[in-house]
Design an enzyme around this catalytic site. Structure first.
Site, PDB file in Angstrom:
ATOM      1  N   GLU A 120      -0.203  -0.684   1.227  1.00  0.00           N
ATOM      2  CA  GLU A 120       0.936  -0.884   1.603  1.00  0.00           C
ATOM      3  C   GLU A 120       1.848   0.547   1.751  1.00  0.00           C
ATOM      4  O   GLU A 120       1.837   1.219   0.631  1.00  0.00           O
ATOM      5  CB  GLU A 120       1.872  -1.983   0.870  1.00  0.00           C
ATOM      6  CG  GLU A 120       3.383  -2.395   1.581  1.00  0.00           C
ATOM      7  CD  GLU A 120       4.129  -3.316   0.875  1.00  0.00           C
ATOM      8  OE1 GLU A 120       3.422  -3.735  -0.258  1.00  0.00           O
ATOM      9  OE2 GLU A 120       5.128  -3.481   1.154  1.00  0.00           O
TER      10      GLU A 120
ATOM     11  N   ARG B  14      -7.875  -3.978 -11.681  1.00  0.00           N
ATOM     12  CA  ARG B  14      -6.823  -2.841 -11.392  1.00  0.00           C
ATOM     13  C   ARG B  14      -7.326  -1.848 -12.452  1.00  0.00           C
ATOM     14  O   ARG B  14      -7.710  -2.253 -13.425  1.00  0.00           O
ATOM     15  CB  ARG B  14      -5.801  -3.516 -11.761  1.00  0.00           C
ATOM     16  CG  ARG B  14      -4.526  -2.802 -11.033  1.00  0.00           C
ATOM     17  CD  ARG B  14      -3.430  -3.585 -11.139  1.00  0.00           C
ATOM     18  NE  ARG B  14      -3.077  -4.443  -9.761  1.00  0.00           N
ATOM     19  CZ  ARG B  14      -2.512  -3.685  -9.096  1.00  0.00           C
ATOM     20  NH1 ARG B  14      -1.965  -2.509  -9.246  1.00  0.00           N
ATOM     21  NH2 ARG B  14      -2.289  -4.195  -7.781  1.00  0.00           N
TER      22      ARG B  14
ATOM     23  N   LYS C  12       3.261   1.381  -7.775  1.00  0.00           N
ATOM     24  CA  LYS C  12       4.444   2.494  -6.715  1.00  0.00           C
ATOM     25  C   LYS C  12       5.730   1.850  -6.971  1.00  0.00           C
ATOM     26  O   LYS C  12       6.741   2.791  -6.904  1.00  0.00           O
ATOM     27  CB  LYS C  12       4.207   1.980  -5.249  1.00  0.00           C
ATOM     28  CG  LYS C  12       2.718   2.794  -4.771  1.00  0.00           C
ATOM     29  CD  LYS C  12       2.665   2.118  -3.380  1.00  0.00           C
ATOM     30  CE  LYS C  12       1.615   1.145  -3.197  1.00  0.00           C
ATOM     31  NZ  LYS C  12       1.714   0.514  -2.309  1.00  0.00           N
TER      32      LYS C  12
END
Ligand code: ATP
Ligand code: MG
Ligand code: MG
Length: 554
Positions: A33, A260, A270
């Site tokens: 994203e 992850r 982020k």
């Protein structure tokens, strides 16, 4: 490449290849994203997806998951492309979820006609209240049984901009009693009057992640859509949405999950990294202390070292924290092979060689890289006055101190053996100068018996009149705690290391004059360094990438 065993994702693919998939069916994607810069966690996902592309000779798309104009920007798109390329990977197609907005809209209309989607006119709070709990079924919305005609008209009106943000949403009509909360009539579209970095104001309704992701995979004919574990409960919905549109002659994507990757002493999110930038804790996304790809690059990490790090940790089914020292190890290992050696003193102490002629200079031959013969050699100037590190001299020390002490000898790298005779102190008792004598026959490489004489310590040094100065930036971990965002009662900002950046003046051998931004080198015994982007020909600026684990003074 060393042979390694298959990871569990590769096992899934191998099994699929025995169950009707051909190699031509394989296709992957990396789906960031564009709401921030990529970080070291993304590097794992990039190496996984592009690594599969290389292993199976299959295309890998770079897909921007750009469905939230409130947080996304073109700057991030460009930075992401740059980072993936820098890591050494080539994508097949550059794709954007926003390119599929019309197709997604058309499919949504189809779902409405099939009575599988409806417009809900409640507030988001009301919708949340009706969701129920995992043990208790939710309540159906009073709008759930709107007619197809009414739904189509309202949805069209949403698209045409006739309503304000939040007035209506489009929901999938699935099952308000499902044991999977995500299946309780999830929202597919919301109204958001906000310009998008690619579609501008064409749209004022935006599709949600779940509705977008699987359908985008389907449009691109991605065979294996790999995502992190938090999406495991989303898989049922991913499949449900696909069920509505998949045609039998096309490949049906499958979502599979891996853990992850977290890195110690930092945050890899982020959103949190953006906060560090916005609050000025760091100078920007590419601050050399940031775990972003751009920060690591500026710090002097190489693409090879990051890929090697990702390969070494591999992929896992369970989340864990990887110690940042492994990342340091990987870059050290690579720079050891490629970085030319130079000498620079960061905390200078003047040494006067009293039996060396005043005003004389000589140029000594210095090997550029003992790990790489082809790197050749250079010349370094020697004279009566040199700098050594403060830490390398003591008036008195025990036998384990192999550096310089009064009455003791050391070899100057590429040069002579010197012996400390006396030293001078200021009023506070700080040593300000050391007086030494040198053995004129001991010059390294001169072939004399004395040149081969072994002394315990070897020091780096720089000739005082020839030294050039530069700003040298020394880094420590950005956070003092191994898991700064892992504390219930504390915020990660509470663990910011106040000493993560130290700026000193370095005294460097003159060969470093003219160094270019990005140049990498080892300052012998001090670590690996590179030239920072703030550097100018008038004022050189160096970053320490990483310290050396070992010194040669054994
Ligand atoms: P962030 O919280 O940092 O924004 P994200 O998962 O929301 O992370 P995306 O841009 O959606 O960021 O991520 C793109 C891809 O990278 C996704 O497939 C995601 O699962 C993967 N990814 C993100 N962070 C990690 C991580 N720490 N380890 C492994 N893969 C990751
Ligand atoms: Mg995401
Ligand atoms: Mg995110």
């Amino acid at each position: 490449e060393e042979a390694r065993s298959l990871n569990f994702i590769e096992h899934i693919i191998e099994e699929d290849l025995t169950k009707g998939y051909t190699k031509n069916d394989l296709r992957f994607r990396f789906p960031p994203e564009p709401n921030g810069y990529l970080h070291i966690g993304h590097a794992s996902s990039i190496c996984l997806n592009f690594g599969l592309g290389l292993r199976y000779n299959a295309p890998v798309n770079l897909r921007f998951d750009d469905t939230n104009p409130a947080k996304e920007e073109k700057e991030y798109v460009e930075a992401i492309k740059n980072d993936v390329e820098w890591l050494g990977f080539k994508w097949d197609k550059e794709c954007y979820a926003s390119d599929y907005f019309q197709q997604l809209f058309d499919w949504a209309v189809y779902l409405i006609k099939e009575k599988k989607a409806y417009v809900d006119s409640q507030t988001s709070e009301q919708i949340a209240e009706q969701k129920g709990t995992p043990t208790e079924p939710g309540k159906e919305s009073p709008y759930r049984n709107r007619s197809v005609e009414e739904n189509l008209e309202l949805f069209e009106g949403m698209k045409e901009g006739r309503f304000k943000d939040g007035e209506h949403v489009l929901r999938a009509k699935i099952d308000m009693a499902s044991s999977n909360m995500l299946m309780r009539d999830p929202v597919m579209y919301r109204i958001l009057h906000k310009a998008h970095h690619r579609t501008n104001t064409d749209w004022c309704i935006y599709p949600m992640y779940d509705w977008t992701h699987g359908e985008s995979d389907y449009i691109e004919q991605v065979s294996h859509s790999l995502c992190t574990l938090e999406f495991l409960p989303h898989r049922e919905l991913y499949d449900w949405f696909l069920d509505q549109v998949v045609s039998s002659n096309k490949l049906r994507p499958k979502q599979r999950e891996f853990a992850r990757r977290n890195l110690s002493h930092t945050v890899v999110s982020k959103r949190k990294l953006l906060q560090l930038v916005e609050k000025g804790v760091v100078s920007g996304w590419d601050d050399p202390r940031m775990p972003t790809i751009s920060g690591l690059r500026r710090r002097g990490f190489t693409p090879e070292s990051i890929r090697n790090f990702a390969d070494t940790i591999g992929i896992a089914k369970r989340e864990n924290v990887v110690d940042v020292s492994l990342l340091d190890f990987c870059v050290r290992e690579h720079l050891n092979k490629i970085a030319p050696r130079v000498m620079g003193v960061l905390n200078p102490l003047k040494v006067v060689i009293t039996n060396y002629e005043e005003g004389k200079e000589e140029w000594l031959v210095a090997e550029n890289n003992p790990e790489d013969e082809s790197a050749g050699s250079r010349q370094v100037p020697f004279s009566r006055e040199i700098y050594i590190e403060q830490e390398d001299f003591r008036e008195e020390a025990n036998r384990k101190f192999f550096r310089l002490k009064l009455g003791g000898e050391v070899r100057l790298k590429n040069g002579y053996i010197i012996k400390a005779e006396t030293c001078t102190k200021d009023r506070e008792g700080n040593i300000t100068e050391v007086q030494c004598t040198y053995d004129p026959k001991s010059k390294s490489g001169s072939g004399t018996e004395e040149s081969l004489r072994k002394v315990k310590g070897t020091l780096h040094w720089v000739s005082v009149p020839h030294a050039i100065t530069a700003e040298v930036r020394l880094y420590d971990r950005l956070f003092t705690d191994p898991t700064p965002d892992g504390h219930k009662d504390k915020d990660f900002f509470d663990f910011v290391n106040p000493n993560s950046l130290q700026k000193v003046t370095g005294y460097l051998e003159p060969s470093l004059k003219g160094s270019q931004v990005g140049d990498q080198m080892q300052f012998q015994r001090m670590g690996y360094f590179n030239v920072d982007k703030d550097s100018t020909p008038e004022k050189l600026v160096f970053n320490r990438t990483v310290t050396l684990r070992d010194t040669w003074a054994k």
